[in-house]
Design a protein around this motif. Structure first.
Motif, PDB file in Angstrom:
ATOM      1  N   GLU A  38       0.832  -1.211   0.000  1.00  0.00           N
ATOM      2  CA  GLU A  38       0.000   0.000   0.000  1.00  0.00           C
ATOM      3  C   GLU A  38       0.863   1.255   0.000  1.00  0.00           C
ATOM      4  OE1 GLU A  38      -3.965  -1.569   2.383  1.00  0.00           O
ATOM      5  OE2 GLU A  38      -2.215  -0.903   3.509  1.00  0.00           O
ATOM      6  N   LEU A  39       1.891   1.261   0.802  1.00  0.00           N
ATOM      7  CA  LEU A  39       2.761   2.433   0.875  1.00  0.00           C
ATOM      8  C   LEU A  39       3.417   2.710  -0.471  1.00  0.00           C
ATOM      9  CD1 LEU A  39       3.984   4.637   2.673  1.00  0.00           C
ATOM     10  CD2 LEU A  39       5.803   3.031   3.289  1.00  0.00           C
ATOM     11  N   ALA A  40       3.722   1.662  -1.219  1.00  0.00           N
ATOM     12  CA  ALA A  40       4.394   1.817  -2.512  1.00  0.00           C
ATOM     13  C   ALA A  40       3.553   2.609  -3.509  1.00  0.00           C
ATOM     14  CB  ALA A  40       4.740   0.447  -3.085  1.00  0.00           C
ATOM     15  N   LEU A  41       2.236   2.651  -3.298  1.00  0.00           N
ATOM     16  CA  LEU A  41       1.360   3.396  -4.206  1.00  0.00           C
ATOM     17  C   LEU A  41       1.562   4.901  -4.080  1.00  0.00           C
ATOM     18  CD1 LEU A  41      -1.954   1.392  -3.638  1.00  0.00           C
ATOM     19  CD2 LEU A  41      -0.326   1.135  -5.536  1.00  0.00           C
ATOM     20  N   TYR A  42       2.097   5.331  -2.950  1.00  0.00           N
ATOM     21  CA  TYR A  42       2.232   6.765  -2.671  1.00  0.00           C
ATOM     22  C   TYR A  42       3.673   7.232  -2.927  1.00  0.00           C
ATOM     23  CZ  TYR A  42      -2.212   5.898  -0.331  1.00  0.00           C
ATOM     24  OH  TYR A  42      -3.507   5.542  -0.057  1.00  0.00           O
ATOM     25  N   ASN A  43       4.199   6.844  -4.087  1.00  0.00           N
ATOM     26  CA  ASN A  43       5.611   7.114  -4.382  1.00  0.00           C
ATOM     27  C   ASN A  43       5.837   8.354  -5.240  1.00  0.00           C
ATOM     28  OD1 ASN A  43       4.661   6.281  -6.840  1.00  0.00           O
ATOM     29  ND2 ASN A  43       6.073   4.555  -7.064  1.00  0.00           N
ATOM     30  N   GLY A  44       4.794   9.143  -5.407  1.00  0.00           N
ATOM     31  CA  GLY A  44       4.950  10.398  -6.142  1.00  0.00           C
ATOM     32  C   GLY A  44       4.699  10.298  -7.629  1.00  0.00           C
ATOM     33  N   THR A  45       4.354   9.134  -8.152  1.00  0.00           N
ATOM     34  CA  THR A  45       4.111   8.994  -9.584  1.00  0.00           C
ATOM     35  C   THR A  45       2.665   9.276  -9.962  1.00  0.00           C
ATOM     36  OG1 THR A  45       3.722   6.605  -9.326  1.00  0.00           O
ATOM     37  CG2 THR A  45       5.968   7.300  -9.820  1.00  0.00           C
ATOM     38  N   ASP A  46       1.768   9.249  -8.975  1.00  0.00           N
ATOM     39  CA  ASP A  46       0.346   9.503  -9.218  1.00  0.00           C
ATOM     40  C   ASP A  46      -0.014  10.847  -8.584  1.00  0.00           C
ATOM     41  OD1 ASP A  46      -2.418   9.610  -9.349  1.00  0.00           O
ATOM     42  OD2 ASP A  46      -2.700   7.490  -8.863  1.00  0.00           O
ATOM     43  N   ASP A  47      -0.296  11.847  -9.423  1.00  0.00           N
ATOM     44  CA  ASP A  47      -0.577  13.191  -8.914  1.00  0.00           C
ATOM     45  C   ASP A  47      -1.857  13.267  -8.095  1.00  0.00           C
ATOM     46  OD1 ASP A  47       1.706  14.229 -10.049  1.00  0.00           O
ATOM     47  OD2 ASP A  47       0.706  14.827 -11.918  1.00  0.00           O
ATOM     48  N   SER A  48      -2.714  12.266  -8.197  1.00  0.00           N
ATOM     49  CA  SER A  48      -3.963  12.283  -7.435  1.00  0.00           C
ATOM     50  C   SER A  48      -3.773  11.782  -6.004  1.00  0.00           C
ATOM     51  CB  SER A  48      -5.025  11.428  -8.138  1.00  0.00           C
ATOM     52  OG  SER A  48      -4.674  10.043  -8.098  1.00  0.00           O
ATOM     53  N   LEU A  49      -2.592  11.247  -5.693  1.00  0.00           N
ATOM     54  CA  LEU A  49      -2.320  10.706  -4.366  1.00  0.00           C
ATOM     55  C   LEU A  49      -1.250  11.533  -3.658  1.00  0.00           C
ATOM     56  CD1 LEU A  49      -2.108   6.868  -5.170  1.00  0.00           C
ATOM     57  CD2 LEU A  49      -4.034   8.116  -4.180  1.00  0.00           C
ATOM     58  N   PRO A  50      -1.308  11.587  -2.322  1.00  0.00           N
ATOM     59  CA  PRO A  50      -0.226  12.250  -1.584  1.00  0.00           C
ATOM     60  C   PRO A  50       1.069  11.446  -1.705  1.00  0.00           C
ATOM     61  CG  PRO A  50      -1.691  11.107  -0.079  1.00  0.00           C
ATOM     62  CD  PRO A  50      -2.339  11.017  -1.431  1.00  0.00           C
ATOM     63  N   ILE A  51       2.175  12.089  -1.352  1.00  0.00           N
ATOM     64  CA  ILE A  51       3.477  11.418  -1.358  1.00  0.00           C
ATOM     65  C   ILE A  51       3.813  11.054   0.086  1.00  0.00           C
ATOM     66  CG2 ILE A  51       5.904  11.567  -1.992  1.00  0.00           C
ATOM     67  CD1 ILE A  51       5.126  13.825  -3.925  1.00  0.00           C
ATOM     68  N   LEU A  52       4.053   9.773   0.324  1.00  0.00           N
ATOM     69  CA  LEU A  52       4.338   9.293   1.674  1.00  0.00           C
ATOM     70  C   LEU A  52       5.704   8.625   1.713  1.00  0.00           C
ATOM     71  CD1 LEU A  52       0.906   7.593   2.544  1.00  0.00           C
ATOM     72  CD2 LEU A  52       1.546   9.997   2.780  1.00  0.00           C
ATOM     73  N   LEU A  53       6.316   8.671   2.880  1.00  0.00           N
ATOM     74  CA  LEU A  53       7.540   7.892   3.117  1.00  0.00           C
ATOM     75  C   LEU A  53       7.507   7.332   4.525  1.00  0.00           C
ATOM     76  CD1 LEU A  53       9.714   9.466   5.154  1.00  0.00           C
ATOM     77  CD2 LEU A  53      10.204  10.780   3.127  1.00  0.00           C
ATOM     78  N   GLY A  54       8.250   6.260   4.721  1.00  0.00           N
ATOM     79  CA  GLY A  54       8.353   5.653   6.034  1.00  0.00           C
ATOM     80  C   GLY A  54       9.776   5.738   6.554  1.00  0.00           C
ATOM     81  N   ILE A  55       9.893   5.847   7.866  1.00  0.00           N
ATOM     82  CA  ILE A  55      11.203   5.784   8.505  1.00  0.00           C
ATOM     83  C   ILE A  55      11.024   5.133   9.873  1.00  0.00           C
ATOM     84  CG2 ILE A  55      10.978   8.202   9.249  1.00  0.00           C
ATOM     85  CD1 ILE A  55      14.090   8.293   9.273  1.00  0.00           C
ATOM     86  N   ILE A  56      11.707   4.053  10.091  1.00  0.00           N
ATOM     87  CA  ILE A  56      11.575   3.210  11.290  1.00  0.00           C
ATOM     88  C   ILE A  56      10.106   2.895  11.568  1.00  0.00           C
ATOM     89  CG2 ILE A  56      12.567   2.745  13.569  1.00  0.00           C
ATOM     90  CD1 ILE A  56      14.220   5.227  13.350  1.00  0.00           C
ATOM     91  N   GLY A  57       9.356   2.638  10.496  1.00  0.00           N
ATOM     92  CA  GLY A  57       7.968   2.230  10.632  1.00  0.00           C
ATOM     93  C   GLY A  57       6.959   3.353  10.757  1.00  0.00           C
ATOM     94  N   SER A  58       7.393   4.585  10.940  1.00  0.00           N
ATOM     95  CA  SER A  58       6.476   5.723  10.997  1.00  0.00           C
ATOM     96  C   SER A  58       6.301   6.286   9.596  1.00  0.00           C
ATOM     97  CB  SER A  58       7.015   6.808  11.932  1.00  0.00           C
ATOM     98  OG  SER A  58       7.042   6.359  13.271  1.00  0.00           O
TER      99      SER A  58
END
Length: 246
Positions: A47-67
Motif C-alpha cells: 500500500e505504501l508503494a502506491l504513494y511514491n509520487g508517480t500519481d498526482d492524485s495521491l499524496p506522497i508518503l515515506l516511512g522511517i523506522i515504521g512511521s
C-alpha cells in the motif's frame, strides 16, 4: 411583563429548543474535529508503494523506522524526478545514514549499525515528526498487525539512547584534548593547524568500541605530550609543524 418572560424561559418548548440547539452545536463541533484531524492508519509495504509520487492524485508518503509521513508539501524534492524521490513510497531507514540510495541500500533494516549510527536515523525520524504530518504506521519489523511497537523498535530506540550517552561521554573526553582548527577549499585542499601545540591524528576509542571500525580526529598536543603512544603525524608534515596539509 417580567412574569411573562419568566414563563417563556421556563416553558417546556423553550427547553426542548435549547436542547436541540446544544446537540446540533455538539455534533457540528465533532464533525469539524473529524474533518481537520490527521487520518492515521496502518499501511502494508504494498500500500505504501502506491504513494511514491508517480500519481498526482495521491499524496506522497515515506516511512522511517515504521512511521509514515505525508511529504507532499515537499513535492519538488520527493516527487518524481526529485532528489529525494528514492525515499517515497517505502521505508528506507538505513539510507538516511548510509547514503546508499540504490538496490539493497533502500532498506528498513538497521542491523549492524552502531548505537551512534542508529541515533542519527532516529534523529531523522524526529525531524519528520516536526516538519511533516504523521499519517500512520507501516506493518512490518517495527509495528505489528495491531499497530503496536515491536521488540525490534523498542531495541532500536534503546540503542539510540545508548548512542546519545556515548556521544556525550565522548564529547566530554575529547574536550580534555583540544581539537585542531581546519579549513578546506576545492582549489587548495585541506589544512589543519594548532594555535597552541602540534596537530596529531588520534584514535577515538569510544567510537571504535561502538561502531567496530577505526575513527580518528585531529587534536593539538604540547611538545611534552608527543611521545604518547597512538599519536600519528600527518603524512608529509614535519614533526614539529603547527600546520599540516591534508
Amino acid at each position: 411583563m417580567g412574569k411573562v418572560i419568566k414563563r417563556f424561559l421556563t416553558s417546556p418548548l423553550v427547553g426542548v429548543s435549547v436542547l436541540v440547539t446544544l446537540i446540533a452545536l455538539f455534533m457540528t463541533s465533532r464533525f469539524s474535529i473529524n474533518i481537520f484531524a490527521p487520518k492515521q492508519r496502518l499501511f502494508t509495504s504494498e500500500e505504501l508503494a502506491l504513494y511514491n509520487g508517480t500519481d498526482d492524485s495521491l499524496p506522497i508518503l515515506l516511512g522511517i523506522i515504521g512511521s509514515v509521513f505525508d511529504v507532499t508539501k515537499g513535492k519538488s524534492h520527493y516527487g518524481a524526478g526529485g532528489g529525494y524521490n528514492h525515499f517515497a513510497g517505502r521505508d528506507a531507514s538505513r539510507a538516511f545514514f548510509s547514503g546508499n540510495f540504490t538496490g539493497d541500500g533502500l532498506t528498513d533494516s538497521l542491523q549492524g549499525l552502531s548505537s551512534t549510527e542508529v541515533k542519527s536515523v532516529v534523529e531523522w525520524r524526529e525531524f519528520y515528526f516536526k516538519s511533516y504530518m504523521f499519517v500512520g504506521k507501516l506493518l512490518g519489523p517495527y509495528y505489528d498487525m495491531q499497530g503496536n511497537p515491536t521488540k525490534l523498535l523498542k531495541g532500536v530506540e534503546a540503542k539510540a539512547a545508548r548512542g546519545a550517552q556515548l556521544l556525550e561521554k565522548q564529547k566530554h573526553e575529547e574536550a580534555k584534548q583540544p581539537s585542531c582548527n581546519s579549513r578546506w577549499s576545492q582549489d587548495e585542499g585541506g589544512e589543519v593547524w594548532c594555535e597552541t601545540g602540534f596537530p596529531r591524528l588520534v584514535q577515538r576509542p569510544l567510537e571504535i568500541a561502538s561502531a567496530g571500525k577505526m575513527s580518528k580526529r585531529c587534536a593539538c598536543f604540547r611538545e611534552d605530550q608527543l611521545s604518547q603512544a597512538g599519536l600519528e603525524v600527518y603524512e608529509g608534515c614535519d614533526y614539529l609543524a603547527k600546520t599540516c596539509r591534508v
